[in-house]
Every structure is written in C-alpha cells, then in structure tokens.
Design an enzyme around this catalytic site. Structure first.
Site, PDB file in Angstrom:
ATOM      1  N   SER A 142    -119.034 -77.836  55.263  1.00  0.00           N
ATOM      2  CA  SER A 142    -117.584 -77.634  55.256  1.00  0.00           C
ATOM      3  C   SER A 142    -117.239 -76.640  56.354  1.00  0.00           C
ATOM      4  O   SER A 142    -118.103 -75.855  56.773  1.00  0.00           O
ATOM      5  CB  SER A 142    -117.168 -77.046  53.901  1.00  0.00           C
ATOM      6  OG  SER A 142    -115.827 -76.595  53.939  1.00  0.00           O
ATOM      7  N   TYR A 155    -117.764 -71.256  46.562  1.00  0.00           N
ATOM      8  CA  TYR A 155    -117.861 -72.405  47.482  1.00  0.00           C
ATOM      9  C   TYR A 155    -118.263 -71.927  48.880  1.00  0.00           C
ATOM     10  O   TYR A 155    -119.166 -72.486  49.514  1.00  0.00           O
ATOM     11  CB  TYR A 155    -116.514 -73.114  47.503  1.00  0.00           C
ATOM     12  CG  TYR A 155    -116.454 -74.419  48.255  1.00  0.00           C
ATOM     13  CD1 TYR A 155    -116.917 -75.601  47.679  1.00  0.00           C
ATOM     14  CD2 TYR A 155    -115.902 -74.492  49.536  1.00  0.00           C
ATOM     15  CE1 TYR A 155    -116.831 -76.822  48.366  1.00  0.00           C
ATOM     16  CE2 TYR A 155    -115.817 -75.693  50.222  1.00  0.00           C
ATOM     17  CZ  TYR A 155    -116.278 -76.854  49.635  1.00  0.00           C
ATOM     18  OH  TYR A 155    -116.188 -78.046  50.311  1.00  0.00           O
TER      19      TYR A 155
HETATM   20  P1  NAD Z   1    -115.244 -86.015  45.612  1.00  0.00           P
HETATM   21  O1  NAD Z   1    -114.879 -85.204  44.427  1.00  0.00           O
HETATM   22  O2  NAD Z   1    -114.424 -87.181  46.015  1.00  0.00           O
HETATM   23  O3  NAD Z   1    -116.763 -86.520  45.479  1.00  0.00           O
HETATM   24  C1  NAD Z   1    -117.763 -85.689  44.964  1.00  0.00           C
HETATM   25  C2  NAD Z   1    -118.967 -86.535  44.614  1.00  0.00           C
HETATM   26  O4  NAD Z   1    -119.986 -85.654  44.082  1.00  0.00           O
HETATM   27  C3  NAD Z   1    -118.683 -87.588  43.530  1.00  0.00           C
HETATM   28  O5  NAD Z   1    -119.393 -88.771  43.804  1.00  0.00           O
HETATM   29  C4  NAD Z   1    -119.240 -86.934  42.258  1.00  0.00           C
HETATM   30  O6  NAD Z   1    -119.662 -87.871  41.294  1.00  0.00           O
HETATM   31  C5  NAD Z   1    -120.431 -86.166  42.836  1.00  0.00           C
HETATM   32  N1  NAD Z   1    -120.862 -85.067  41.972  1.00  0.00           N
HETATM   33  C6  NAD Z   1    -120.199 -83.919  41.678  1.00  0.00           C
HETATM   34  N2  NAD Z   1    -120.931 -83.173  40.817  1.00  0.00           N
HETATM   35  C7  NAD Z   1    -122.071 -83.872  40.565  1.00  0.00           C
HETATM   36  C8  NAD Z   1    -123.209 -83.641  39.742  1.00  0.00           C
HETATM   37  N3  NAD Z   1    -123.365 -82.525  38.998  1.00  0.00           N
HETATM   38  N4  NAD Z   1    -124.166 -84.585  39.708  1.00  0.00           N
HETATM   39  C9  NAD Z   1    -124.036 -85.733  40.430  1.00  0.00           C
HETATM   40  N5  NAD Z   1    -122.989 -85.995  41.228  1.00  0.00           N
HETATM   41  C10 NAD Z   1    -122.020 -85.079  41.296  1.00  0.00           C
HETATM   42  O7  NAD Z   1    -115.360 -84.925  46.805  1.00  0.00           O
HETATM   43  P2  NAD Z   1    -115.319 -85.064  48.396  1.00  0.00           P
HETATM   44  O8  NAD Z   1    -114.087 -84.402  48.849  1.00  0.00           O
HETATM   45  O9  NAD Z   1    -115.629 -86.426  48.851  1.00  0.00           O
HETATM   46  O10 NAD Z   1    -116.505 -84.064  48.785  1.00  0.00           O
HETATM   47  C11 NAD Z   1    -117.771 -84.486  49.209  1.00  0.00           C
HETATM   48  C12 NAD Z   1    -118.456 -83.316  49.914  1.00  0.00           C
HETATM   49  O11 NAD Z   1    -117.712 -82.963  51.062  1.00  0.00           O
HETATM   50  C13 NAD Z   1    -118.566 -82.065  49.065  1.00  0.00           C
HETATM   51  O12 NAD Z   1    -119.833 -81.443  49.290  1.00  0.00           O
HETATM   52  C14 NAD Z   1    -117.453 -81.186  49.584  1.00  0.00           C
HETATM   53  O13 NAD Z   1    -117.716 -79.827  49.408  1.00  0.00           O
HETATM   54  C15 NAD Z   1    -117.470 -81.564  51.051  1.00  0.00           C
HETATM   55  N6  NAD Z   1    -116.215 -81.292  51.752  1.00  0.00           N
HETATM   56  C16 NAD Z   1    -115.042 -81.858  51.326  1.00  0.00           C
HETATM   57  C17 NAD Z   1    -113.883 -81.576  52.024  1.00  0.00           C
HETATM   58  C18 NAD Z   1    -112.556 -82.165  51.627  1.00  0.00           C
HETATM   59  O14 NAD Z   1    -111.543 -81.704  52.163  1.00  0.00           O
HETATM   60  N7  NAD Z   1    -112.491 -83.145  50.779  1.00  0.00           N
HETATM   61  C19 NAD Z   1    -113.930 -80.726  53.129  1.00  0.00           C
HETATM   62  C20 NAD Z   1    -115.125 -80.179  53.524  1.00  0.00           C
HETATM   63  C21 NAD Z   1    -116.265 -80.482  52.828  1.00  0.00           C
END
Ligand code: NAD
Length: 260
Positions: A142, A155
C-alpha cells in the site's frame, strides 16, 4: 506469457486480488482463487475464469490469520495445481482508530492477516520455487507501506513491515531467479474502501461524493481512484521475464500520493 505457470493469489475472491487472478489467468497461468465469502459465488467465479481462459482454477478458503492454514493453502495449491510459481500476498483487512484506543485484538488481527500470513506463505512456497529455479513473489502492500496516515497505526505498521519483508526475501533469493517485490497502491475502489467511505460519511456528516473527493482522495493528487486493472497489469509485468532484474522494490501506483 505465463502458460505453464501456477499462481496463488491470496484474497482473490474480491477486489484487487480478483482482478490480479483474472489478469494472470488471461496470460495463461493456472490460478488458485483464495479467500472468504459465499462458496457458491466463488465456485461460479472459478468456473467462469476457467472457461474464459482455458486454464485450471482451484478454490480455497483458508483463514490466513492462522499460520498452519497458510501452510496448508500453499501445500494444497502445489498438490492440486502442480506448483506455486507466482505467489501474490494480497489478503488484507483494515481497522481505523486513534492509537490509544486501538483494540489490541484488532491490532493483532491486522498483523496476522497482512504481515504474518505473507511471511508464512513465502516460506512455505520458497522450497518449490527453488526446486524449479524460478519464482515471483509479489506483496500487495500500500502507499501506507511508504507513508503514514493518522488512525491507521496497525495497518501502516503491517504494511511497512511487508516492505521490509520484501527487501529481505529479495536479498536472500537474489541468485535463485526468484524475485520479490511490493506493489504499493493508493486508493482503489473495492469493498475494503467502500467500508471506509461509509464510515467517514457518518463521522463527517457528508454525502458520499464529497467524502470521496475531500476525505478519501485528499492525499491522492490525481483525485481519482487507482483502477483494479492498473494494479493487475503491474503485477503481470512483474511476473514477466523483462522484470527479472526488478527485485526488492516497493513500487508506488498511487496517483502521485507518495511524491509529496
Ligand atoms: P477486499 O476487502 O476487496 O479483499 C480482501 C480479500 O482478502 C478478500 O478476498 C477476503 O476474503 C480476503 N481476506 C481477508 N481476511 C482474510 C482471512 N483472514 N483469511 C482469508 N482471506 C481473507 O480488499 P482490497 O481492497 O481488494 O484489498 C486487497 C489488498 O490490497 C489488501 O492487502 C489491501 O490492504 C491492499 N490495498 C488496498 C487498497 C484499496 O484502496 N482498496 C489500497 C492499497 C492497498
């Protein structure tokens, strides 16, 4: 480009992970779709991906907050799909609170799902990658792995830790044709961010559109969300042979956020 390779993408039942799994499948890689959620919907996703791309797709619902389940996820992927050539550590969760009120169990949950799970998946997948003399490890980190924001101490700590883990693994694997990089997105509109938009709308008493522009995207100079497909395309590039000298890097894809 990735025909014959297998990718394990954690947290690929939703958001960024699903986009990455789809992009890797379109390049010919077999995919382990992993994450929590409705098993019928996930089975449908797997079927449509396999049909569209003509590649093997398996599914798994390991709880990555538990290290033994992470090890089992890697072993099951190797068993069902033959190998883990590409490991994308993407599963993540968020919780926002002032530091002195941050509940310890929420703090620990974020470290477990983001940092400890990445470590466990990497060390479980490395022996197989070393045997094949090729590997790609990509940690979906991130902008918060590079800079901080208030109220996100857990985080930000976990994501900074992921960048450190990325560098150590890259150095240890430098002579093994295994690269390890961190991709550092700014805000991407996914269920994880939708929850923050709703929460901020309540806290500030503002309509959704103003929360997006003035609160969520305030630190992102482009003032638009990064698209899932843009992150996925960067991951595909890092998996290719032209990226073999890129290792130990933390690559921002954040609309200029960390240039400030
Ligand atoms: P999301 O909530 O859409 O997806 C998260 C995924 O992680 C889902 O498939 C969920 O089932 C899985 N997950 C969560 N906890 C779990 C557990 N205990 N066991 C198994 N699976 C688990 O989120 P996203 O926005 O797509 O985020 C994906 C990654 O990208 C994350 O690491 C997040 O920190 C990072 N990220 C997101 C953003 C954003 O703006 N959305 C920005 C920077 C980084």
């Amino acid at each position: 480009m990735l025909k014959g390779k297998t990718a394990l993408v954690t947290g690929s039942t939703s958001g960024i992970g699903l986009g990455i799994a789809r992009a890797l499948a379109r390049e010919g890689a077999g995919v382990m779709l992993h994450g929590l959620g409705d098993s019928a919907i996930i089975a449908d996703l797997a079927r449509s991906l396999a049909d569209e791309c003509g590649i093997p797709v398996a599914t798994h619902d390991a709880d990555v907050s538990r290290p033994n389940e992470v090890a089992r996820l890697v072993a099951d992927t190797e068993h069902q799909l033959g190998s883990v050539d590409i490991l994308v550590n993407n599963a993540g969760i968020q919780f926002v609170s002032p530091v002195e009120e941050f509940p310890l169990e929420r703090w620990s949950a974020i470290q477990d799902v983001v940092l400890k799970a990445s470590f466990e998946a990497i060390r479980s997948a490395l022996p197989g990658m070393k045997r094949k003399g090729w590997g790609r490890i990509i940690n979906i980190c991130s902008a918060h792995g590079l800079v901080a924001s208030p109220f996100k101490s857990a985080y930000v700590s976990a994501k900074h830790g992921q960048v450190g883990l990325t560098k150590s693994v890259a150095l240890e694997m430098a002579e093994c044709s295994i690269t390890c990089n961190a991709v550092c997105p700014g805000y991407v509109c996914t269920p994880l961010v939708e929850a923050q938009i709703e929460n901020q709308a309540k806290v500030h008493g503002l309509p959704r559109e103003r929360v997006i522009r003035d609160v969520i995207l305030a630190s992102q100079p482009t003032r638009r969300f990064v698209e899932v497909d843009e992150v996925a395309a960067l991951v595909v590039f890092l998996c290719g042979e032209s990226a073999r000298s890129i290792t130990g890097a933390a690559i921002p894809i954040d609309g200029g956020w960390t240039a400030r």
